[in-house]
Design an enzyme around this catalytic site. Sequence first.
Site, PDB file in Angstrom:
ATOM      1  N   SER A  44      -1.099  -1.945  -5.395  1.00  0.00           N
ATOM      2  CA  SER A  44       0.098  -2.759  -5.606  1.00  0.00           C
ATOM      3  C   SER A  44       0.513  -2.829  -7.076  1.00  0.00           C
ATOM      4  O   SER A  44       1.670  -3.093  -7.379  1.00  0.00           O
ATOM      5  CB  SER A  44      -0.105  -4.171  -5.043  1.00  0.00           C
ATOM      6  OG  SER A  44      -1.172  -4.809  -5.708  1.00  0.00           O
ATOM      7  N   ASP A  56      -0.664 -16.217  -9.307  1.00  0.00           N
ATOM      8  CA  ASP A  56      -0.918 -14.776  -9.268  1.00  0.00           C
ATOM      9  C   ASP A  56      -1.011 -14.282 -10.719  1.00  0.00           C
ATOM     10  O   ASP A  56      -0.002 -14.172 -11.413  1.00  0.00           O
ATOM     11  CB  ASP A  56       0.236 -14.078  -8.525  1.00  0.00           C
ATOM     12  CG  ASP A  56       0.090 -12.562  -8.508  1.00  0.00           C
ATOM     13  OD1 ASP A  56      -0.827 -12.028  -9.171  1.00  0.00           O
ATOM     14  OD2 ASP A  56       0.909 -11.898  -7.825  1.00  0.00           O
ATOM     15  N   HIS A 107      -0.514  -9.373 -10.710  1.00  0.00           N
ATOM     16  CA  HIS A 107       0.698  -8.547 -10.770  1.00  0.00           C
ATOM     17  C   HIS A 107       1.529  -8.921 -11.996  1.00  0.00           C
ATOM     18  O   HIS A 107       1.149  -9.820 -12.747  1.00  0.00           O
ATOM     19  CB  HIS A 107       1.483  -8.720  -9.462  1.00  0.00           C
ATOM     20  CG  HIS A 107       0.674  -8.330  -8.256  1.00  0.00           C
ATOM     21  ND1 HIS A 107       0.021  -9.244  -7.465  1.00  0.00           N
ATOM     22  CD2 HIS A 107       0.374  -7.118  -7.753  1.00  0.00           C
ATOM     23  CE1 HIS A 107      -0.633  -8.606  -6.508  1.00  0.00           C
ATOM     24  NE2 HIS A 107      -0.452  -7.311  -6.655  1.00  0.00           N
TER      25      HIS A 107
END
Length: 446
Positions: A184, A425, A428
């Site tokens: 990702s 998060d 990312h």
Amino acid sequence: MSLTPRWSRKKPHFPLLAVLLLVFITCSILYNEFNIQQIHESPDHGSARSTQGISFTYVKPNLPKGASEVLDRFSSCNSTKSYSGKKIRWVNPDAESVRRRSTRQESCDVFSGKWVFDNQSYPLYEESSCPYMSDQLACHKHGRSDLQYQHWRWQPHNCNLKRWNLIGMWEKLRGKRLMFVGDSLNRGQWISMVCLLQSVIPANKKTMTPNAQLTIFRAEEYNATVEFFWAPLMVESNSDDPVNHRLAERIIRPDSVLKHSSQWEHADILIFNSYLWWRQGPVKLLWCSEKNRACEELDGLEAMELAMSTWADWVASRVIPLKKRVFFVTMSPTHFWSQEWEPGSEGNCYNQMRPITTEGYWGSGSDLPTMRMVDKVLSHLGSKVSVINITQLSEYRKDGHPSIYRKFWETLSPQQLANPASYSDCIHWCLPGVPDVWNELIFHFL
Ligand SMILES: *[C@@H]1O[C@H](CO)[C@@H](O)[C@H](O)[C@H]1NC(C)=O
Ligand SMILES: *[C@@H]1O[C@H](CO)[C@@H](O)[C@H](O)[C@H]1NC(C)=O
Ligand SMILES: *[C@@H]1O[C@H](CO)[C@@H](O)[C@H](O)[C@H]1NC(C)=O
Ligand SMILES: *[C@@H]1O[C@H](CO)[C@@H](O)[C@H](O)[C@H]1NC(C)=O
């Protein structure tokens, strides 16, 4: 679920289990389409396994198709024993590279530098103007109001990066297939690349295929594609479904690359990454030659080395440098422990608005043994692979993660909402943001 990290950096022997638990909780936010359960290990806990006394048997990768059953998310091991010491035999393992077209051996190291605030030239595109933006990365849309994170330029110490030139990049891509292959993080870099490129293509001259293991952005006028292939562990694995890969255990076929390479072998420019998926505890190995679904088990770093060897064998045997460019993007850092850059604090990337300015800052999320292994494997490939060494420059960017400003696929509990750091998060990267610079580095070396 409102635990806060409490270990002190001064005590190197904090209980590993406690850290694993905390990180597990922090990362349970990622139990969704882009699930990555990351496990932090202290570098002191290095996984040095003595190889003395083990006599290696060598396995050739790329066994013919049909030699073994398909591995998918429903697969399981029938039995598991510890690793027997098999290694991948490279086509040409010790070939001395004549001349490295390495990104490292230029007179100037573009990966060493600093971030400079530049709201004149950055961001290179607007978040809202990119129709392919991901809800996981669109931080402004999801409520982030401090937008300085979009305005930083990477300035190497002793030279300048080639200035990003949209039409120049398209000219390099004319008639070509550019493919990102990885997890990702790599998908984020691909979205960044598409957002950087798409604005000059009229709406009726560009298409994006629906989300699948291989997703393709196509620009008609340039007869070019910018593609993403989901392969988080590089080799064939039980996690190859781009959506449903929420699995208790990772199983790989360490010697199987054919299934994936058949997808990527016709690309003209390839950009690989792999890292975080190897940091989730032991990996099961299901060798193609094994009958009865008998697995072996190995720690993440060594399993990654096997997978990298299989991949490297493919590169060594199939890549002709004048016809194909191959890049490998190094580890993307995480920022889960604010006490690493601000001793005494207890947070993570949440509410961080400025980059770290300490030259050479390195957090515990970037595993040095992994870096050394990657370095070793790549060095055997000489000019066939260029390294895009993003680790140090991204380490400075504690401010660049989505934290709470992204779409979460699961409903957040009141306790979580009361403690934003608990579900932030910090893996990312917001777009526009840090991955745009990774792509400028690709442009620099193309
Ligand atoms: C850029 O930043 C400077 C200093 O923070 C500020 O004074 C200026 O208004 C900003 N310009 C734009 C176009 O945002
Ligand atoms: C378009 O690009 C492909 C390679 O990606 C090439 O095979 C094909 O001939 C090109 N078509 C035209 C019309 O240039
Ligand atoms: C599991 O192992 C047993 C004994 O080794 C064997 O009889 C059985 O067929 C195996 N199952 C599969 C699915 O391979
Ligand atoms: C990447 O850069 C770091 C220093 O920032 C260095 O230690 C490491 O060896 C480099 N890795 C590769 C694969 O070139």
